[in-house]
Design a protein around this motif. Structure first.
Motif, PDB file in Angstrom:
ATOM      1  N   GLU A 294       0.720  -1.105   0.139  1.00  0.00           N
ATOM      2  CA  GLU A 294       0.146   0.041  -0.053  1.00  0.00           C
ATOM      3  C   GLU A 294       0.970   1.264  -0.039  1.00  0.00           C
ATOM      4  O   GLU A 294       1.999   1.419   0.827  1.00  0.00           O
ATOM      5  N   LEU A 295       0.542   2.134  -0.732  1.00  0.00           N
ATOM      6  CA  LEU A 295       1.360   3.484  -1.100  1.00  0.00           C
ATOM      7  C   LEU A 295       0.415   4.477  -0.660  1.00  0.00           C
ATOM      8  O   LEU A 295      -0.476   4.975  -1.379  1.00  0.00           O
ATOM      9  N   GLY A 296       0.742   5.220   0.526  1.00  0.00           N
ATOM     10  CA  GLY A 296      -0.370   5.993   1.137  1.00  0.00           C
ATOM     11  C   GLY A 296       0.128   7.556   0.815  1.00  0.00           C
ATOM     12  O   GLY A 296       1.346   7.889   0.500  1.00  0.00           O
ATOM     13  N   HIS A 297      -0.809   8.245   0.448  1.00  0.00           N
ATOM     14  CA  HIS A 297      -0.582   9.889   0.257  1.00  0.00           C
ATOM     15  C   HIS A 297      -1.239  10.649   1.272  1.00  0.00           C
ATOM     16  O   HIS A 297      -1.039  12.067   1.050  1.00  0.00           O
ATOM     17  N   LEU A 298      -1.436  10.198   2.685  1.00  0.00           N
ATOM     18  CA  LEU A 298      -1.664  10.986   3.697  1.00  0.00           C
ATOM     19  C   LEU A 298      -1.502  10.359   4.939  1.00  0.00           C
ATOM     20  O   LEU A 298      -1.606   9.219   4.892  1.00  0.00           O
ATOM     21  N   PHE A 299      -0.637  11.012   5.811  1.00  0.00           N
ATOM     22  CA  PHE A 299      -0.240  10.447   6.997  1.00  0.00           C
ATOM     23  C   PHE A 299      -0.758  11.429   7.957  1.00  0.00           C
ATOM     24  O   PHE A 299      -0.610  12.560   8.001  1.00  0.00           O
ATOM     25  N   PRO A 300      -1.040  10.753   9.318  1.00  0.00           N
ATOM     26  CA  PRO A 300      -1.281   9.239   9.596  1.00  0.00           C
ATOM     27  C   PRO A 300      -2.419   8.822   8.605  1.00  0.00           C
ATOM     28  O   PRO A 300      -3.394   9.564   8.072  1.00  0.00           O
ATOM     29  N   PRO A 301      -2.452   7.475   8.323  1.00  0.00           N
ATOM     30  CA  PRO A 301      -3.507   6.912   7.313  1.00  0.00           C
ATOM     31  C   PRO A 301      -4.988   7.244   7.844  1.00  0.00           C
ATOM     32  O   PRO A 301      -5.229   7.296   8.957  1.00  0.00           O
ATOM     33  N   PRO A 302      -5.873   7.761   6.979  1.00  0.00           N
ATOM     34  CA  PRO A 302      -7.038   8.215   7.378  1.00  0.00           C
ATOM     35  C   PRO A 302      -7.800   7.041   7.713  1.00  0.00           C
ATOM     36  O   PRO A 302      -7.802   5.892   7.145  1.00  0.00           O
ATOM     37  N   SER A 303      -9.025   7.398   8.398  1.00  0.00           N
ATOM     38  CA  SER A 303     -10.057   6.356   8.915  1.00  0.00           C
ATOM     39  C   SER A 303     -10.726   6.086   7.505  1.00  0.00           C
ATOM     40  O   SER A 303     -10.712   6.795   6.653  1.00  0.00           O
TER      41      SER A 303
END
Length: 423
Positions: A294-303
């Motif tokens: 998984e490559l996230g674009h928002l941290f911390p990961p959203p709910s």
């Protein structure tokens, strides 16, 4: 504002090398909707680049000439003055008759989807009962398919700019087009009418099959490298995998929390990347339906609730580089990210406001990205020498699905590496 893990700062990430941009003339009416670059595409042989520059217009540019123009403008710059760009007005130079020619095509309506297709003569039409065909596509044939706002698909001869076929069956916007990479000239169209339609251009563009299953708009589709599997994504949260020999649904991949808008297979077909408005790219094993990365674009990961709403980190597009190592993504936080599948954080970044789509060049050296103002921007891909291990893995995975790899009499760690469980 861009977001990164706490262990990573934006200043610590490399900056992608900007190569140039293709611009369109600015007029007062251009501020209205309809000027967006929804799609960019490179010809399979690397000869042409095409983009929908808004207001019904598709521009076909010889790719080598385009790169040379960028290089010349770069060498002419002094003291930081000027910019590397090619406008529509000054892009028409003198050409010898043997050189690829630039074309401007008026498609008659807003263009949403683009795809190049090339013919392989030994690939016969799937319609075996018809001996006569209106069109005889040769080995050097290069076609461009355009999906329009009125539900039509127009097929053009790239070398002449001539309209060859006008396909009419969709009842809403044709959002995406993709040709089978095996040279069969099988075309799949994804539409807001909730269907995918399969067309055989070697059979004069006759429609072969309608794929139904999506409950909402279909945004994007992509063939596996061997043309046996089709992935489709849309306004629902699921990712659909289709068997293109039987035209049947293989499985749905569940994992996203918002609309899934873009998808692409890796060059060996062992990985599938999907981009979603839930701020993530998921890299799947399409053979097993499992999540590998998984490559996230928002941290911390959203709910899931936040990710499923109108957050400001929507991922608009994803592209797999031809080296099988790098992925590019465009998000609403005004950044283009270049990822390495061996890492969970971006390798390089590039600024881009209002980006909509992206695609790697045929050789993987350049990324093209389209934006809402009708322009296209180009960056050099991160340079990396693939390890012998990775090259061997790609060679194996081109011919063996995960299930066969897991049955090989090899040490578990090697099986995990070949299965991409150890990236």
């Amino acid at each position: 504002m861009a977001s990164f893990p706490d262990s990573l700062k934006e200043n610590d990430i490399g900056k992608a090398k900007f190569i140039g941009e293709l611009l369109v003339p600015v007029a007062p009416f251009d501020q209205k909707s309809g000027r967006e670059t929804w799609t960019v595409a490179f010809a399979p042989d690397g000869s042409y680049f095409a983009w929908s520059q808004g207001h019904r217009i598709v521009r076909l540019v010889p790719w080598t000439r385009c790169l040379n123009n960028f290089s010349e403008r770069s060498s002419d710059m002094s003291g930081g003055a000027g910019q590397r760009r090619l406008s529509r007005q000054n892009s028409d130079g003198a050409l010898s008759p043997s050189m690829p020619r630039e074309h401007t095509i008026d498609c008659g309506d807003i263009v949403w989807g683009l795809a190049f297709g090339s013919s392989v003569p030994e690939k016969q039409s799937r319609c075996v009962n018809i001996e006569w065909h209106r069109f005889k596509f040769g080995q050097d044939q290069l076609l461009l398919a355009t999906g329009l706002n009125n539900g039509r698909i127009k097929i053009w001869d790239v070398y002449t700019g001539k309209l060859l076929l006008n396909l009419m069956d969709h009842t809403d916007i044709v959002r995406d087009l993709t040709f089978a990479p095996d040279g069969s000239l099988v075309l799949v169209s994804a539409s807001r009418d909730k269907t995918l339609r399969v067309w055989d251009l070697k059979d004069d563009g006759n429609m072969v099959k309608v794929l139904r299953g999506h409950q909402n708009w279909v945004y994007c589709s992509a063939f596996s490298p061997d043309s046996s599997v089709l992935c489709s994504v849309g306004a629902g949260k699921a990712v659909f995998l289709w068997d293109m020999d039987k035209y049947s649904l293989i499985r749905k991949l569940e994992g996203h929390h918002n609309e899934v808008v873009s998808c692409e297979f890796s060059p060996d077909g062992a990985l599938l990347a999907t981009a979603s408005y839930d701020t993530r790219i998921i890299v799947w094993d399409p053979h097993l339906g499992t999540v590998l990365l998984e490559l996230g674009h928002l941290f911390p990961p959203p709910s899931p609730i936040f990710a499923g709403g109108a957050n400001d980190r929507w991922v608009r597009s994803v592209a797999f580089c031809h080296d099988g190592l790098h992925i590019a993504s465009i998000a609403d936080d005004r950044l283009v990210r270049f990822w390495n599948i061996e890492e969970n954080s971006p390798q390089t970044l590039a600024p881009l406001a209002n980006g909509l789509c992206c695609a790697f060049s045929t050789d993987g050296s350049v990324l093209a990205a389209g934006s809402r103002d009708g322009s296209v921007h180009f960056w050099a891909s991160p340079r990396a020498i693939a390890s012998l291990q990775h090259l061997c893995r790609m060679a194996v995975r081109r011919v063996m699905p995960t299930q066969q790899v897991q049955g090989l009499p090899l040490p578990p760690r090697m099986v995990d590496y070949l299965s991409y469980r150890i990236i």
